[in-house]
Design an enzyme around this catalytic site. Sequence first.
Site, short mmCIF file in Angstrom:
data_model
loop_
_atom_site.label_atom_id
_atom_site.label_comp_id
_atom_site.label_asym_id
_atom_site.label_seq_id
_atom_site.Cartn_x
_atom_site.Cartn_y
_atom_site.Cartn_z
N MET A 30 -18.49 55.27 38.14
CA MET A 30 -18.72 54.37 37.24
C MET A 30 -18.16 52.92 37.58
O MET A 30 -18.13 52.21 36.66
CB MET A 30 -17.90 54.81 35.85
CG MET A 30 -18.61 56.28 35.45
SD MET A 30 -18.51 56.52 33.76
CE MET A 30 -16.65 56.36 33.37
N TYR A 32 -16.07 49.56 39.16
CA TYR A 32 -14.71 48.90 39.08
C TYR A 32 -13.77 49.72 40.06
O TYR A 32 -12.62 50.27 39.58
CB TYR A 32 -14.04 49.01 37.75
CG TYR A 32 -13.09 47.89 37.39
CD1 TYR A 32 -13.57 46.60 37.29
CD2 TYR A 32 -11.87 48.04 37.21
CE1 TYR A 32 -12.95 45.57 36.97
CE2 TYR A 32 -10.90 46.93 36.76
CZ TYR A 32 -11.62 45.73 36.67
OH TYR A 32 -10.59 44.48 36.46
N HIS A 37 -11.88 55.61 44.61
CA HIS A 37 -13.14 55.21 45.03
C HIS A 37 -13.47 55.08 46.67
O HIS A 37 -14.27 55.57 47.22
CB HIS A 37 -13.80 54.25 44.27
CG HIS A 37 -13.50 54.30 42.67
ND1 HIS A 37 -12.85 53.55 41.87
CD2 HIS A 37 -14.48 55.23 41.78
CE1 HIS A 37 -13.08 53.92 40.76
NE2 HIS A 37 -14.02 55.00 40.73
N GLN A 61 -21.28 60.14 28.11
CA GLN A 61 -19.97 60.99 28.52
C GLN A 61 -18.94 59.97 27.62
O GLN A 61 -17.87 60.58 27.77
CB GLN A 61 -19.70 60.82 29.84
CG GLN A 61 -19.30 59.72 30.64
CD GLN A 61 -19.22 60.05 32.07
OE1 GLN A 61 -20.24 60.23 32.72
NE2 GLN A 61 -17.97 60.01 32.70
N VAL A 176 -5.44 59.63 44.81
CA VAL A 176 -4.81 58.58 45.22
C VAL A 176 -4.21 57.94 44.33
O VAL A 176 -4.53 57.67 43.21
CB VAL A 176 -6.10 57.71 45.92
CG1 VAL A 176 -5.24 56.37 46.40
CG2 VAL A 176 -7.01 58.20 46.68
N MET A 184 -4.44 56.54 40.53
CA MET A 184 -5.02 55.29 40.14
C MET A 184 -6.34 55.59 39.46
O MET A 184 -6.70 56.77 39.43
CB MET A 184 -5.78 54.86 41.78
CG MET A 184 -4.61 54.30 42.39
SD MET A 184 -5.50 53.42 43.86
CE MET A 184 -3.84 52.78 44.68
N SER A 185 -6.60 54.76 38.54
CA SER A 185 -8.08 54.75 37.67
C SER A 185 -8.08 53.46 37.11
O SER A 185 -7.52 52.49 37.03
CB SER A 185 -7.22 55.71 36.24
OG SER A 185 -8.17 55.67 35.47
#
Length: 282
Positions: A30, A32, A37, A61, A176, A184-185
């Site tokens: 998604m 960013y 990623h 979602q 990660v 991480m998000s």
Amino acid sequence: MEIVKSKTKMREIVEDEKRKGRVAGLVPTMGYFHKGHLELMKKACSECDVVVVSLFVNPTQFSEGEDLKAYPRDFERDCRLAEREGVDYIFAPEKDEMYPDDFLTEVKVKEISEVMCGAYRPGHFTGVATVVAKLFNIVPAQRAYFGRKDAQQLVIIRKMARDMDFPVEINAIDIVRENDGLAMSSRNSYLNPTERRESIALFHSLVEAGKLIDSGERDAGVIKAAMEEVVARSPVINLEYITICDNIYLKPLDELSGQVLIAIAAYVGKARLIDNIVVDLE
Ligand code: AMP
């Protein structure tokens, strides 16, 4: 790197690559981008001849009242980062390209979509399974790459791919983390400095669970209580759930054995964060 917005064109490109005998990899996202990623892209690029990263903030979602509008976006930066990793194509469709007005179909993976995050985000995993099924058709890659950060999502996608006979190999990468352990998000960008400091309690609760397991503890109730105690110390954390379950059917366990998923979800301020560990036991 080429940016593709049309699903017909995207499918033609991948079919054409496959006709030439090349192995294609798909990394659904998604956007960013953070290092999680980028690790997915690295793995895909090292294992495939041609890599497609899909970048689509999938509206189906997000439940009513969730952060669809506020979800962080930076398309230009994402493209630069993906290109640097060696990604060949970004598939970035508009909403109408994915969901025209007359769209009616849902892909629902029963039972395992309704527990854990699914219990708090009704319809979320049906939205995920539907968009990923569409992506598997639009980008008919031989391999697809997902992160273990979204452990329940991974279990559901594996099941969906198997049940629906998608000829795609599902690959996963480990979580990660930031230096202090926070997973991480993209949603970490919602955290203010106090919340950022406190958010580490999610990871600490999992570390505590790991220590108890290492010392021989197998009682899920004892482990869960110890984890709850860790997060309860922080006033800015609003715990949603801690689940200790098997890693295929997501059935809660009383006694830990086999491959065990320990997952936690909590609001830290307005950011809904998730984290997990998987342990292999006799
Ligand atoms: P998202 O853009 O949040 O939908 O995530 C796209 C993919 O990246 C999913 O397969 C996630 O599981 C994966 N991912 C997100 N954060 C991490 C992380 N910290 N470590 C590993 N994979 C991640």
